[in-house]
Design a protein around this motif. Structure first.
Motif, PDB file in Angstrom:
ATOM      1  N   LEU A  69      -4.431   3.420   0.978  1.00 57.86           N
ATOM      2  CA  LEU A  69      -4.012   3.129   2.350  1.00 57.86           C
ATOM      3  C   LEU A  69      -5.138   2.540   3.200  1.00 57.86           C
ATOM      4  N   GLU A  70      -6.395   2.832   2.845  1.00 55.69           N
ATOM      5  CA  GLU A  70      -7.494   2.475   3.742  1.00 55.69           C
ATOM      6  C   GLU A  70      -8.451   1.405   3.222  1.00 55.69           C
ATOM      7  N   ASP A  71      -8.596   1.259   1.916  1.00 56.03           N
ATOM      8  CA  ASP A  71      -9.577   0.327   1.357  1.00 56.03           C
ATOM      9  C   ASP A  71      -9.126  -1.114   1.575  1.00 56.03           C
ATOM     10  N   ALA A  72      -9.988  -1.928   2.148  1.00 54.78           N
ATOM     11  CA  ALA A  72      -9.640  -3.324   2.444  1.00 54.78           C
ATOM     12  C   ALA A  72      -9.561  -4.188   1.183  1.00 54.78           C
ATOM     13  N   ASP A  73     -10.246  -3.785   0.116  1.00 51.64           N
ATOM     14  CA  ASP A  73     -10.314  -4.589  -1.106  1.00 51.64           C
ATOM     15  C   ASP A  73      -9.172  -4.210  -2.061  1.00 51.64           C
ATOM     16  N   VAL A  74      -8.091  -4.989  -2.004  1.00 50.41           N
ATOM     17  CA  VAL A  74      -6.908  -4.706  -2.820  1.00 50.41           C
ATOM     18  C   VAL A  74      -7.232  -4.796  -4.313  1.00 50.41           C
ATOM     19  N   ARG A 102       0.834  -1.208   0.000  1.00 51.97           N
ATOM     20  CA  ARG A 102       0.000   0.000   0.000  1.00 51.97           C
ATOM     21  C   ARG A 102       0.873   1.264   0.000  1.00 51.97           C
ATOM     22  N   TRP A 103       1.916   1.268   0.822  1.00 51.02           N
ATOM     23  CA  TRP A 103       2.772   2.449   0.892  1.00 51.02           C
ATOM     24  C   TRP A 103       3.495   2.673  -0.435  1.00 51.02           C
TER      25      TRP A 103
END
Length: 109
Positions: free
Chosen positions: A83-88, A31-32
């Motif tokens: 950074l926040e969405d759980a669904d990659v 994510r980063w």
């Protein structure tokens, strides 16, 4: 055709988003990494628009400024959702759409 810094940043963003998450590796590092590339694309889009290299946007008129501003807002939102969405998978799809839309915006006559 020459490659611009924005082209390079778009390519790096797309590649970062496609990077598979490996078992045991932290999703937060993925994510980063993607978030950093989103910021790089946004910075390049601002740089091109505000520099003498951005003469293309001036030639296209007010609609191009509105479109550019919409893309900048989408990139800002994407930076947060990465950074926040759980669904990659959804994040990857969003990245792909933004990459395509920015590339189309820059190449539009």
């Amino acid at each position: 055709m020459s490659t611009t810094p924005l082209d390079t940043a778009l390519h790096a963003l797309a590649a970062a988003a496609r990077t598979p998450l490996r078992e045991g590796s932290s999703a937060s590092s993925w994510r980063w990494s993607v978030r950093q590339q989103v910021a790089a694309v946004r910075a390049e889009l601002v740089q091109q628009s505000g520099s003498s290299g951005g003469a293309w946007i001036e030639a296209r008129g007010g609609d191009a400024f509105a479109e550019r501003n919409e893309l900048l807002a989408r990139l800002a939102d994407l930076g947060t959702s990465v950074l926040e969405d759980a669904d990659v998978d959804e994040v990857r799809a969003d990245v792909g759409r933004v990459v395509d839309d920015v590339a189309r915006h820059v190449r539009r006559p």
